[in-house]
Design a protein around this motif. Sequence first.
Motif, mmCIF file in Angstrom:
data_model
loop_
_atom_site.group_PDB
_atom_site.id
_atom_site.type_symbol
_atom_site.label_atom_id
_atom_site.label_comp_id
_atom_site.label_asym_id
_atom_site.label_seq_id
_atom_site.Cartn_x
_atom_site.Cartn_y
_atom_site.Cartn_z
ATOM 1 N N LEU A 176 0.823 -1.207 0.000
ATOM 2 C CA LEU A 176 0.000 0.000 0.000
ATOM 3 C C LEU A 176 0.857 1.257 0.000
ATOM 4 C CD1 LEU A 176 -2.835 1.354 0.302
ATOM 5 C CD2 LEU A 176 -2.468 1.234 2.778
ATOM 6 N N MET A 177 1.880 1.285 0.880
ATOM 7 C CA MET A 177 2.714 2.482 0.991
ATOM 8 C C MET A 177 3.463 2.758 -0.305
ATOM 9 S SD MET A 177 2.204 3.839 3.835
ATOM 10 C CE MET A 177 1.113 3.313 5.129
ATOM 11 N N ASN A 178 4.059 1.732 -0.910
ATOM 12 C CA ASN A 178 4.819 1.946 -2.141
ATOM 13 C C ASN A 178 3.922 2.445 -3.269
ATOM 14 O OD1 ASN A 178 7.344 1.340 -1.216
ATOM 15 N ND2 ASN A 178 7.326 -0.777 -1.873
ATOM 16 N N VAL B 157 -7.928 5.479 -3.593
ATOM 17 C CA VAL B 157 -7.613 4.116 -3.143
ATOM 18 C C VAL B 157 -8.921 3.364 -2.994
ATOM 19 C CG1 VAL B 157 -6.545 2.696 -1.357
ATOM 20 C CG2 VAL B 157 -5.545 4.913 -1.960
ATOM 21 N N GLU B 158 -9.086 2.301 -3.778
ATOM 22 C CA GLU B 158 -10.308 1.509 -3.759
ATOM 23 C C GLU B 158 -10.004 0.094 -3.273
ATOM 24 O OE1 GLU B 158 -12.884 2.044 -7.361
ATOM 25 O OE2 GLU B 158 -11.077 3.058 -8.119
ATOM 26 N N LEU C 203 -7.242 -4.309 -4.746
ATOM 27 C CA LEU C 203 -6.789 -3.017 -4.233
ATOM 28 C C LEU C 203 -6.341 -2.192 -5.431
ATOM 29 C CD1 LEU C 203 -5.808 -1.026 -1.997
ATOM 30 C CD2 LEU C 203 -3.629 -2.266 -2.042
ATOM 31 N N ALA C 204 -6.960 -1.041 -5.641
ATOM 32 C CA ALA C 204 -6.629 -0.178 -6.777
ATOM 33 C C ALA C 204 -6.162 1.177 -6.255
ATOM 34 C CB ALA C 204 -7.834 -0.009 -7.701
ATOM 35 N N VAL C 205 -4.999 1.632 -6.730
ATOM 36 C CA VAL C 205 -4.463 2.947 -6.373
ATOM 37 C C VAL C 205 -4.316 3.752 -7.660
ATOM 38 C CG1 VAL C 205 -2.545 4.209 -5.349
ATOM 39 C CG2 VAL C 205 -3.236 2.001 -4.379
ATOM 40 N N SER C 206 -5.055 4.870 -7.743
ATOM 41 C CA SER C 206 -5.073 5.690 -8.959
ATOM 42 C C SER C 206 -4.533 7.076 -8.657
ATOM 43 C CB SER C 206 -6.502 5.809 -9.519
ATOM 44 O OG SER C 206 -7.065 4.534 -9.742
ATOM 45 N N ASP C 207 -3.954 7.712 -9.683
ATOM 46 C CA ASP C 207 -3.494 9.090 -9.542
ATOM 47 C C ASP C 207 -3.856 9.854 -10.807
ATOM 48 O OD1 ASP C 207 -1.096 9.285 -11.501
ATOM 49 O OD2 ASP C 207 -0.595 7.499 -10.335
ATOM 50 N N THR C 208 -3.775 11.154 -10.725
ATOM 51 C CA THR C 208 -4.053 12.016 -11.878
ATOM 52 C C THR C 208 -2.766 12.692 -12.331
ATOM 53 O OG1 THR C 208 -4.646 13.829 -10.374
ATOM 54 C CG2 THR C 208 -6.430 12.422 -11.189
ATOM 55 N N GLY C 209 -1.656 11.955 -12.242
ATOM 56 C CA GLY C 209 -0.341 12.517 -12.554
ATOM 57 C C GLY C 209 0.035 12.433 -14.008
ATOM 58 N N ASN D 210 -3.590 -2.039 -10.100
ATOM 59 C CA ASN D 210 -4.563 -2.964 -9.527
ATOM 60 C C ASN D 210 -3.844 -4.174 -8.943
ATOM 61 O OD1 ASN D 210 -7.036 -1.591 -10.461
ATOM 62 N ND2 ASN D 210 -6.270 -2.115 -12.499
ATOM 63 N N VAL D 211 -4.089 -4.425 -7.680
ATOM 64 C CA VAL D 211 -3.508 -5.586 -6.993
ATOM 65 C C VAL D 211 -4.632 -6.583 -6.722
ATOM 66 C CG1 VAL D 211 -2.373 -6.399 -4.898
ATOM 67 C CG2 VAL D 211 -1.667 -4.237 -5.938
ATOM 68 N N PHE D 212 -4.473 -7.815 -7.202
ATOM 69 C CA PHE D 212 -5.458 -8.876 -6.996
ATOM 70 C C PHE D 212 -4.894 -9.898 -6.021
ATOM 71 C CE2 PHE D 212 -6.215 -7.049 -11.142
ATOM 72 C CZ PHE D 212 -7.594 -6.961 -11.235
ATOM 73 N N LEU D 213 -5.617 -10.143 -4.918
ATOM 74 C CA LEU D 213 -5.204 -11.129 -3.915
ATOM 75 C C LEU D 213 -6.345 -12.120 -3.714
ATOM 76 C CD1 LEU D 213 -3.588 -8.692 -1.335
ATOM 77 C CD2 LEU D 213 -2.370 -10.346 -2.746
ATOM 78 N N PRO D 214 -6.051 -13.430 -3.747
ATOM 79 C CA PRO D 214 -7.121 -14.424 -3.611
ATOM 80 C C PRO D 214 -7.751 -14.400 -2.225
ATOM 81 C CG PRO D 214 -4.973 -15.485 -3.560
ATOM 82 C CD PRO D 214 -4.713 -14.059 -3.909
ATOM 83 N N VAL D 215 -9.064 -14.544 -2.187
ATOM 84 C CA VAL D 215 -9.761 -14.650 -0.903
ATOM 85 C C VAL D 215 -9.364 -15.968 -0.247
ATOM 86 C CG1 VAL D 215 -12.033 -14.878 0.177
ATOM 87 C CG2 VAL D 215 -11.676 -13.217 -1.662
#
Length: 779
Positions: A524-526, A544-545, A570-576, A632-637
């Motif tokens: 998350l931090m990176n 952050v979704e 987990l999706a992290v988006s920016d407008t950069g 987008n980060v996909f992690l199995p349930v």
Amino acid sequence: GVTQIIGVSRDVTERKESEFRLQESEDRFRTAFLTSPDAVTISRLNEFGEGVYVDVNIGFCELTGYSAKEVLGKSSTEINIWQNPEDKNRLLSILKREGQVTNLEVQFRLKNNTVKTGLVSARIINLGGKSHILTVTRDIDELKKAEDSLRKSEERFRQVADLSGDWIWEVDRRGVFTYCSSALFQALGYTPEELVGQRHFLEILDSKDLDGSDLKPMDHFDRKLSFHKRVVRHLHKDGRIVIMETSGEPILDDYGAFAGYRGTNTDITGLVRASESQKLLAAVVEHAAESIVVTDPHGAIKYVNPAFEQTCGYSRDEAIDANPRILKSGKHPAHFYADLWETIRRGDIWRGHFINKKKDGSLFEEEATISPLRDVDGQIANYVAVKRDVTKEVSLQNQLVQSQKMEAIGTLAGGIAHDFNNILYAITGYTEMAMDDLPEESRIRRHLGHVLSAAHRAADMVKQILAFSRQTEPQRIILDLAPIVKEGLKFLRGSIPSTIEIRQQIGSSLGRVEADPTQMHQVLMNLCLNAAQAMKETTGIMTVELNEINLDEDYGARNLSLKPGRYVKLAVSDTGHGILPENITRIFEPYFTTKGIGEGTGLGLSVIHGIVLGHGGNVTVYSIPEQGSTFNVFLPVAERESEPENDPDSSYIPSGTERILFVDDEEILVEMGEAILERLGYRVVTSMDPLNALETFRSDPSGFDLVLTDLMMPKMTGLELARQIKILNPDIPIILCTGFGHKFTYEEAKENGFSGIISKPLSKRGIAQMLRKTIHQIS
């Protein structure tokens, strides 16, 4: 009397000859060991049947990159030198069965983690009455490359590889062999026993000299002349001719008299028959991994090898007649180049470090050696530069420095946490006691409740700092990512510019994942810091979704290489500024970065990629230049559920009447602890000095029911106090109360004599429940 003197003389002479032969044997072995260009090691067999290094030569250190100090006393497994562990098992198996191994092809890993192929010859030897392994390893990577490039007979170059290895020999004053190394069999088909003491050296020589000299072998022998790299023709046991390069020196006895020859032979049959030595040298240069550049005395480039083209991006045609200044990056001052030219123009070798620029404008770093080449008149005719790209090594060094900084920060954070948690412990303890003395409807009680909540938030922040700085092995548990994301964003808010708006969209009813919490924080931090970096010079929005999706078989296999099923995304988006199309396929490569010098190592996204893949997930990126990016980060349930909490009533505050010894070096904590424990009904004896506490316990070892001690105290730590108390009363339960950054497991606590651990700051309820739980377990 005369007979006795003769007997003594004979005895001394025989002993001298024995000592001389022993010294000769040791000289031969040590000479071969130290001067061999191959990697030579001696290992002592341990009780597990594995060799532990006791001696290594310079060839081993130069080949592997390890110093002798780093490997002596360790096994090959401990320094992780085997690329394929089955190679080691095969080598040991053959040694155990046959006593020796000849030219076993293996792959080994250097200190810098590159992999090389080598030919290993080994045998069991006896040193000091104990079994040792003598191993000789030759690097054949370049031979394999030359074999491909020369496009000659595959069989001929295989023969060169099989016959590689120097044959070490000695003859006496008559010319009869007195010693032959085991490489003789590979070279000529004879065993050492077939020549030593049995054959004259002329018997295995052809009568012709290939170097055209008028001096025949016996001329050298009769004149007792040294010879160096003389090319001779040997007769193989099967009758064929073997061309060898031989060097030898006369052996003198203790009285200076000629006693024979000692020398080495190298098989050059394959090289001579493949090409002239100049062509072979050209082939080696063409296939060298290092960049090689030859210039005229004025600096105009006259030759570059393919490695130069691959490293710098300039073709050979573009480089020829150009000046090396085409690589200048502007990172070196003028005097740097002035010193370089001054050094090589006076005929000296220059060694140094370049920061150069490729054709595409990107920077890279090189270690270089520039040497003058002289013509037959002794004048400098050319300069040759041999350069090695060390960009990755420099990045690794920088990463190591950064890692050491983080380790120091972690240590500092642990120390700060100890003191800060002690302060919070006092705040929460006295606040709880003050609230207990006030009626429920009291306004002051409500105010104190806010103080208590703030103290708990401060304690959570300390835990977050420790989580980011701690260097621990990943520990996967079943967890909910939502709290991690929420707390992580709170933590990030203070380090991200206020010009960037943070939005979070966390779905409801998310499945849990099996993951390491610290690594999830790292991911998350990176991602968030990368997003912030993309918007650092402007305003922007970071979104952050977190939600759950169900991947069908077709989409998962086609787009993500994932099995169908439920995933937390987990999706992290920016407008950069976005990512250019030519870079988007490389962003997860180690060391690849679009940031400037000093702004990044190129490891962040590759680390994220490795963590997510290691958790059975995947990472994708979508980006439009100048509009922004989404990761987008996909992690199995998780398939299994988390273990249920065995705590039917967490609000219950139990009491007791037992006698407790409470030890802490902070006066305010001792007073507070005593007050809390007495309110719970316990009889308490306190001490701020662990030595005094030990004496108090020693005076009445059976008079206490439990000991509650701090970890970090002057004079004696809580660990040592627990050990001493356990000597006096092995059955006494001891609880560690610590505000330090260490994270003990229950097993580690038991190993150190503790029955339980309480982390500061703690509540009255937490103390009460831990005390009853511990006392019930003991009883």
